[in-house]
Scaffold this motif. Sequence first.
Motif, PDB file in Angstrom:
ATOM      1  N   PRO A 180       0.818  -1.211   0.000  1.00  0.00           N
ATOM      2  CA  PRO A 180       0.000   0.000   0.000  1.00  0.00           C
ATOM      3  C   PRO A 180       0.853   1.263   0.000  1.00  0.00           C
ATOM      4  O   PRO A 180       0.508   2.257  -0.634  1.00  0.00           O
ATOM      5  CB  PRO A 180      -0.790  -0.101   1.306  1.00  0.00           C
ATOM      6  CG  PRO A 180      -0.780  -1.545   1.658  1.00  0.00           C
ATOM      7  CD  PRO A 180       0.500  -2.098   1.122  1.00  0.00           C
ATOM      8  N   MET A 181       1.973   1.213   0.704  1.00  0.00           N
ATOM      9  CA  MET A 181       2.826   2.403   0.746  1.00  0.00           C
ATOM     10  C   MET A 181       3.350   2.724  -0.637  1.00  0.00           C
ATOM     11  O   MET A 181       3.341   3.873  -1.079  1.00  0.00           O
ATOM     12  CB  MET A 181       4.004   2.187   1.691  1.00  0.00           C
ATOM     13  CG  MET A 181       3.555   1.903   3.099  1.00  0.00           C
ATOM     14  SD  MET A 181       4.961   1.835   4.202  1.00  0.00           S
ATOM     15  CE  MET A 181       4.263   0.806   5.478  1.00  0.00           C
TER      16      MET A 181
ATOM     17  N   VAL B 242       0.667   4.234  -2.720  1.00  0.00           N
ATOM     18  CA  VAL B 242       0.400   5.644  -2.382  1.00  0.00           C
ATOM     19  C   VAL B 242       1.517   6.534  -2.921  1.00  0.00           C
ATOM     20  O   VAL B 242       1.253   7.561  -3.563  1.00  0.00           O
ATOM     21  CB  VAL B 242       0.236   5.819  -0.856  1.00  0.00           C
ATOM     22  CG1 VAL B 242       0.221   7.294  -0.492  1.00  0.00           C
ATOM     23  CG2 VAL B 242      -1.027   5.125  -0.381  1.00  0.00           C
ATOM     24  N   TYR B 243       2.765   6.115  -2.678  1.00  0.00           N
ATOM     25  CA  TYR B 243       3.894   6.905  -3.190  1.00  0.00           C
ATOM     26  C   TYR B 243       3.735   7.122  -4.697  1.00  0.00           C
ATOM     27  O   TYR B 243       3.908   8.224  -5.202  1.00  0.00           O
ATOM     28  CB  TYR B 243       5.220   6.195  -2.917  1.00  0.00           C
ATOM     29  CG  TYR B 243       5.826   6.539  -1.581  1.00  0.00           C
ATOM     30  CD1 TYR B 243       6.355   7.807  -1.349  1.00  0.00           C
ATOM     31  CD2 TYR B 243       5.896   5.606  -0.569  1.00  0.00           C
ATOM     32  CE1 TYR B 243       6.912   8.125  -0.119  1.00  0.00           C
ATOM     33  CE2 TYR B 243       6.449   5.910   0.662  1.00  0.00           C
ATOM     34  CZ  TYR B 243       6.955   7.165   0.885  1.00  0.00           C
ATOM     35  OH  TYR B 243       7.507   7.492   2.088  1.00  0.00           O
ATOM     36  N   LYS B 244       3.396   6.030  -5.391  1.00  0.00           N
ATOM     37  CA  LYS B 244       3.297   6.144  -6.849  1.00  0.00           C
ATOM     38  C   LYS B 244       2.129   7.026  -7.254  1.00  0.00           C
ATOM     39  O   LYS B 244       2.230   7.805  -8.203  1.00  0.00           O
ATOM     40  CB  LYS B 244       3.158   4.764  -7.481  1.00  0.00           C
ATOM     41  CG  LYS B 244       4.474   4.010  -7.533  1.00  0.00           C
ATOM     42  CD  LYS B 244       4.363   2.800  -8.435  1.00  0.00           C
ATOM     43  CE  LYS B 244       5.720   2.129  -8.580  1.00  0.00           C
ATOM     44  NZ  LYS B 244       5.604   0.887  -9.354  1.00  0.00           N
ATOM     45  N   SER B 245       1.002   6.910  -6.546  1.00  0.00           N
ATOM     46  CA  SER B 245      -0.159   7.706  -6.944  1.00  0.00           C
ATOM     47  C   SER B 245       0.134   9.186  -6.744  1.00  0.00           C
ATOM     48  O   SER B 245      -0.353  10.027  -7.490  1.00  0.00           O
ATOM     49  CB  SER B 245      -1.386   7.278  -6.160  1.00  0.00           C
ATOM     50  OG  SER B 245      -1.264   7.694  -4.817  1.00  0.00           O
ATOM     51  N   ILE B 246       0.953   9.484  -5.763  1.00  0.00           N
ATOM     52  CA  ILE B 246       1.302  10.887  -5.531  1.00  0.00           C
ATOM     53  C   ILE B 246       2.338  11.364  -6.541  1.00  0.00           C
ATOM     54  O   ILE B 246       2.623  12.544  -6.643  1.00  0.00           O
ATOM     55  CB  ILE B 246       1.814  11.075  -4.088  1.00  0.00           C
ATOM     56  CG1 ILE B 246       0.710  10.720  -3.104  1.00  0.00           C
ATOM     57  CG2 ILE B 246       2.279  12.479  -3.828  1.00  0.00           C
ATOM     58  CD1 ILE B 246       1.141  10.804  -1.674  1.00  0.00           C
ATOM     59  N   GLY B 247       2.893  10.417  -7.275  1.00  0.00           N
ATOM     60  CA  GLY B 247       3.777  10.828  -8.351  1.00  0.00           C
ATOM     61  C   GLY B 247       5.237  10.431  -8.191  1.00  0.00           C
ATOM     62  O   GLY B 247       6.092  10.910  -8.925  1.00  0.00           O
ATOM     63  N   ALA B 248       5.515   9.539  -7.237  1.00  0.00           N
ATOM     64  CA  ALA B 248       6.907   9.098  -7.094  1.00  0.00           C
ATOM     65  C   ALA B 248       7.246   8.157  -8.253  1.00  0.00           C
ATOM     66  O   ALA B 248       6.425   7.341  -8.657  1.00  0.00           O
ATOM     67  CB  ALA B 248       7.088   8.374  -5.769  1.00  0.00           C
ATOM     68  N   SER B 249       8.464   8.271  -8.775  1.00  0.00           N
ATOM     69  CA  SER B 249       8.865   7.419  -9.892  1.00  0.00           C
ATOM     70  C   SER B 249       9.328   6.056  -9.364  1.00  0.00           C
ATOM     71  O   SER B 249       9.625   5.909  -8.189  1.00  0.00           O
ATOM     72  CB  SER B 249      10.015   8.065 -10.652  1.00  0.00           C
ATOM     73  OG  SER B 249      11.150   8.092  -9.817  1.00  0.00           O
ATOM     74  N   SER B 250       9.399   5.084 -10.264  1.00  0.00           N
ATOM     75  CA  SER B 250       9.889   3.765  -9.870  1.00  0.00           C
ATOM     76  C   SER B 250      11.309   3.851  -9.350  1.00  0.00           C
ATOM     77  O   SER B 250      11.695   3.137  -8.429  1.00  0.00           O
ATOM     78  CB  SER B 250       9.879   2.813 -11.063  1.00  0.00           C
ATOM     79  OG  SER B 250       8.584   2.602 -11.473  1.00  0.00           O
TER      80      SER B 250
ATOM     81  N   PHE C 127      12.651   6.322  -7.810  1.00  0.00           N
ATOM     82  CA  PHE C 127      12.578   6.851  -6.451  1.00  0.00           C
ATOM     83  C   PHE C 127      12.255   5.721  -5.467  1.00  0.00           C
ATOM     84  O   PHE C 127      12.917   5.548  -4.449  1.00  0.00           O
ATOM     85  CB  PHE C 127      11.482   7.920  -6.416  1.00  0.00           C
ATOM     86  CG  PHE C 127      11.233   8.534  -5.070  1.00  0.00           C
ATOM     87  CD1 PHE C 127      11.890   9.692  -4.677  1.00  0.00           C
ATOM     88  CD2 PHE C 127      10.320   7.959  -4.187  1.00  0.00           C
ATOM     89  CE1 PHE C 127      11.644  10.267  -3.442  1.00  0.00           C
ATOM     90  CE2 PHE C 127      10.077   8.518  -2.940  1.00  0.00           C
ATOM     91  CZ  PHE C 127      10.738   9.675  -2.571  1.00  0.00           C
TER      92      PHE C 127
ATOM     93  N   ALA D 260       0.343   1.886  -9.436  1.00  0.00           N
ATOM     94  CA  ALA D 260      -0.340   2.978  -8.742  1.00  0.00           C
ATOM     95  C   ALA D 260      -1.841   2.714  -8.676  1.00  0.00           C
ATOM     96  O   ALA D 260      -2.507   3.079  -7.714  1.00  0.00           O
ATOM     97  CB  ALA D 260      -0.070   4.289  -9.460  1.00  0.00           C
TER      98      ALA D 260
ATOM     99  N   GLU E 126       5.785   5.887 -15.883  1.00  0.00           N
ATOM    100  CA  GLU E 126       6.708   6.859 -15.282  1.00  0.00           C
ATOM    101  C   GLU E 126       6.334   8.287 -15.643  1.00  0.00           C
ATOM    102  O   GLU E 126       6.353   9.181 -14.802  1.00  0.00           O
ATOM    103  CB  GLU E 126       8.145   6.574 -15.743  1.00  0.00           C
ATOM    104  CG  GLU E 126       8.734   5.297 -15.183  1.00  0.00           C
ATOM    105  CD  GLU E 126       8.781   5.281 -13.663  1.00  0.00           C
ATOM    106  OE1 GLU E 126       9.324   6.229 -13.082  1.00  0.00           O
ATOM    107  OE2 GLU E 126       8.235   4.333 -13.069  1.00  0.00           O
TER     108      GLU E 126
ATOM    109  N   SER F 210       3.317   9.303 -13.844  1.00  0.00           N
ATOM    110  CA  SER F 210       3.691   9.589 -12.462  1.00  0.00           C
ATOM    111  C   SER F 210       4.141  11.037 -12.328  1.00  0.00           C
ATOM    112  O   SER F 210       3.744  11.741 -11.398  1.00  0.00           O
ATOM    113  CB  SER F 210       4.843   8.681 -12.051  1.00  0.00           C
ATOM    114  OG  SER F 210       4.445   7.816 -11.051  1.00  0.00           O
TER     115      SER F 210
ATOM    116  N   ARG G 170       1.283  13.352 -12.480  1.00  0.00           N
ATOM    117  CA  ARG G 170       0.524  13.341 -11.221  1.00  0.00           C
ATOM    118  C   ARG G 170       1.236  14.167 -10.165  1.00  0.00           C
ATOM    119  O   ARG G 170       0.603  14.933  -9.434  1.00  0.00           O
ATOM    120  CB  ARG G 170       0.361  11.898 -10.720  1.00  0.00           C
ATOM    121  CG  ARG G 170      -0.657  11.086 -11.496  1.00  0.00           C
ATOM    122  CD  ARG G 170      -1.097   9.859 -10.696  1.00  0.00           C
ATOM    123  NE  ARG G 170       0.000   8.956 -10.390  1.00  0.00           N
ATOM    124  CZ  ARG G 170       0.395   7.960 -11.171  1.00  0.00           C
ATOM    125  NH1 ARG G 170      -0.222   7.727 -12.312  1.00  0.00           N
ATOM    126  NH2 ARG G 170       1.394   7.186 -10.807  1.00  0.00           N
ATOM    127  N   ALA G 171       2.563  14.003 -10.115  1.00  0.00           N
ATOM    128  CA  ALA G 171       3.318  14.743  -9.109  1.00  0.00           C
ATOM    129  C   ALA G 171       3.129  16.244  -9.299  1.00  0.00           C
ATOM    130  O   ALA G 171       3.058  17.002  -8.340  1.00  0.00           O
ATOM    131  CB  ALA G 171       4.788  14.369  -9.188  1.00  0.00           C
TER     132      ALA G 171
END
Lengths: 836, 235
Positions: free
Chosen positions: A287-288, A291-299, A301, A379, B82, B85, B88-89
Amino acid sequence: MMSVWATQSWRLFRHELKRGELTIIAIALIIAVASVFSLSGFSAQIKSALIQQSNSFIAADRVLQSSRPVDEKFLAKADEMGLEQAQLLQFSSMVFAGDDMVLGSVKAVSNGYPLRGNLLVAQPDGAGSLQVSVAQVPTSGYAYVGESLLRILELNVGDGFELGNSEFVIAGVIDKEPDASFSVFTSGPRVIIHMDDVAATGIVQPGSRLTYKYLFAGESIEEYSRWAKPQVLETQRFRDIKGQQSPLANALNRAESYLSLASMLGIILAAVAVSVASRRYGQRHQPMVAVYKSIGASSFFIRKLYLLHWGALAGISILVGLLIGYGIQYLGIQFMADVVPDVTLTLSAYPLLVAIFTGVICAVAFAIAPMRQLIATPAISVIRGFAGFERRLTWLERMPPLLAVVVLLWLFSQNLLLTGALILGAAVIVSILLVVGHLLINAGRSVGSQAGQAFHLSMANLKRRAKANQVQLVSFTIAIQLLLLMLVVRNDLIDEWQAQLPDNTPNQFLVNVSQSQVPAVEAFLQQQGLVASDLYPIVRGRLSAINEEQVRRRVSKEQEDASEQGRRGIGRELNLTWHRDIPKENEIVDGTWFDNDNPKAEVSVEQELAKRLQIGVGDTLTFQIGSESVTMPVTSIRTVNWQSMQPNFYMIFSESVLADFPATYIAAIYVPGLQKSEFQDFLQQYPTISIIDVDAIIAQLRTVISQVSLAVEFILILVLIAGALVLIAQVQASMEERERELAILRTLGAKGSLLTNSVLLEFVILGAIAGVLGSLSMEIGVFILQTQVFDMSVSIHWPYWILGTILGAVVVGVLGMASCYRLLKLSSLTLIRRTL
Amino acid sequence: MLQDPDLILQCRQVTKQVTTGEKTLDILQPIDLRVKPGETVAIIGASGSGKTTLLSLLAGLDTPSQGEIYLKNEPLHKYDEEQRSAIRAKHVGFIFQSFLLINSLTALENVMLPAELAGDEQAQQRAMDMLEKVGLADRAEHFPSQLSGGEQQRVAIARAFISSPDILFADEPTGNLDSKTGETVSKLLFELNQQQGTTLVLVTHDNELAAQCQRQLLMHAGELQETVKAMAEVV
């Protein structure tokens, strides 16, 4: 300033550590590292202490034996490496005293002998009686002699005798010679003189049959061995205590196997714990990641974040594991101090490296697949949930953990046979488990439908989660199996070993009994009620041809390397015997034993020798006995238990072949301490009979066994901890799904007691199935060990089946309930809130 | 390329098919949608009508089977995971039915997360301000498990608004809350939305919540229809 990923990673790590969310995986890694560190350190030290003690039986750490003086380089190198050295020269020669004479077995020793163990000699004290004490080598012109020499030549301490051109004064009676021959076939009373006196005797001539022994001992002995071994000629032998075919060598090798085996079981279990816990780690973090990915963190990252997170976790766990492992080693050695006084806690590099490597390998190999799955969490799972995203692992992804276990086991034990046996056993077991587990859970379902409501519900649950349960079942089963296996090793296998040395194990060998003395000896044994082996006639003979092909040509290096008896048997003369019945501890593996009603010329050959000579039933052997030559077919191949303290023979003939040759007899007897003086008195009447006292060896054998059994007990505790961890980690892994189910059932109005009972039953049933399967696989494991590793007879261990099943049901039931208790106590509203 | 630079979100002939076994299911029939900056749009519909699927496509969490989706003029349908992503960010905020806070982080750290990812050096201060706005300043150091459902959703709202997204997607934001808490949460949502002038696209069952939006769209069997406020009452 730290980059964002590092900050995030560290923050997660810190909180999760504090909140106990990383406890299971950390403990799993810590246990793997701590157990490898403590076990490899600990068992290495026990082994070396055992070998150290046992080395006294060859009076050195290594012996280089040759029939000629060896090249100077061997001695120079040993000097250079700071090893202690001593030399022996052994030969047979007539000993004269007045008109009496006897063929003595002479051993000339240089200063420093023995390098290991003590030479005990009874020497006159001031008051005129003999006092046994540790003796140095005799001074020039003096000799220590065996008691039988005094008897035969009617001499006393202080008297003189002649040996070759020299005269010697008897300085003392040998009480214990550390490296007394294990062979019951040496004969002639022992005479020990100083090496410097040999030349003057004039006995050593070109062509004399001599045995030179060069003794080495010291810290750099292993390094020296590596250097020396390749340079040893075919006619020379370089050996350590384990390299001989003696009961003690067998015991030491077996002790090593036991220690390795027990530790390896511990390591496998710890590895299973890491594997279960890292899967759980991956699932918990999904889940973490989403969430990170949905907020826009890249793979990228996410990858960096988890690399650091996992790295920190592994690093700290390894460190803590090392500290705890060191502590365990310390405790273990305290625990063993009474039995193994020579063990001290030393920190050596190899266990440390192996332990660190174990931690790294576990952390990497077991994490690869769960990590890849974790990082691949899409995501979209924030909306769709996490079910169904877990791909099936490919074979390639399953390989690293398997390879890791193989590498670890091999690194740890350096024993390919054991590693292979364990891996093969594991492979068979896991495949059986997957099939049987599936069948059992299915079968339970149909039974369940007729049973009570709670049972029905629990079976339905088991069935519904069949796949997840299969994984659980496999890990429960492996944990239970390894625990049972450990118990069986600790109790049955070691007991069986111990049973091979019962209290009345023969401790004296009677040698050189002449045909005419046999009735008297038999009468004495009967009168004293002494336990003895049969009397075996011995005729010396030489194997001259196999299938009429001269045998000399078939002598190879391999045979030169074989045991003392084996080598003499092939290269030189062999002790031949005849016997009507198959001796105890011998077993026919091919052909049939002699038919005594239908006497023919036949021979039975020991299995290993037969293999070496490449002979089988139906081949004919020709022996040269004195001036005669006899030829007969091989009619059976036997195994011989070389560990038994019994006269053992490579070749046993039917009576008709040897009965007419002059023979001497030997027998093994158990003489209790109290009867020793009667025994001495009896022998006094027959000075030509020699005795060989093997009490010391038996005592050392018993020590080895009891030390190993203690050490295994200690390892058992570690294995127990690792086993419990696997169970806890596995139960925990299923918690979230259970939470969701309980919520649904609660909502549907299921009563608390129904839920409690069904959860309890589900775990109990799972545990019981795992118990049965664990017992089954334990039995397979024991079978492989008994047949492939320890050469034992096969046995079934029913009590452990019952124990395993009950243990599985109770432990898994209790652990499961304990983990679910919190959930079951929650109100339905909270449950629903938490999960939906 | 027919995209309208004045629209923040536009989709043309978007469909979604799922293959299960040998069957192919059309979850979304060809859909067209145009959303202007600052608009608030509710997508309502029965369970299984495809509204959540549409939301995930619009937010770039998933890709359509066919059709085009532009978010801030970026062609999401052409982008890989990517790239989406990154979009979205930059532009998107989320509020989920199940809150989806990170359990191992405190309320404050959860709120800081998007700002930190965006490299905002004032992340902590801004997160505190946001918590203040949602009335949870005193709970900053609490972990999600120590908060009630309503409090968790307020933290999630603070997290959604911290980086001042251009567009906010909310999936049943009050679905897991009792009606009173739901009311508080939705009030907060619209207040912040108004303050920041964010575009809001929300999926809900709740007609009252939908009624607070400027536009209501009805999803029915994979088809999207514009509807008037009065009709929403009927559904």
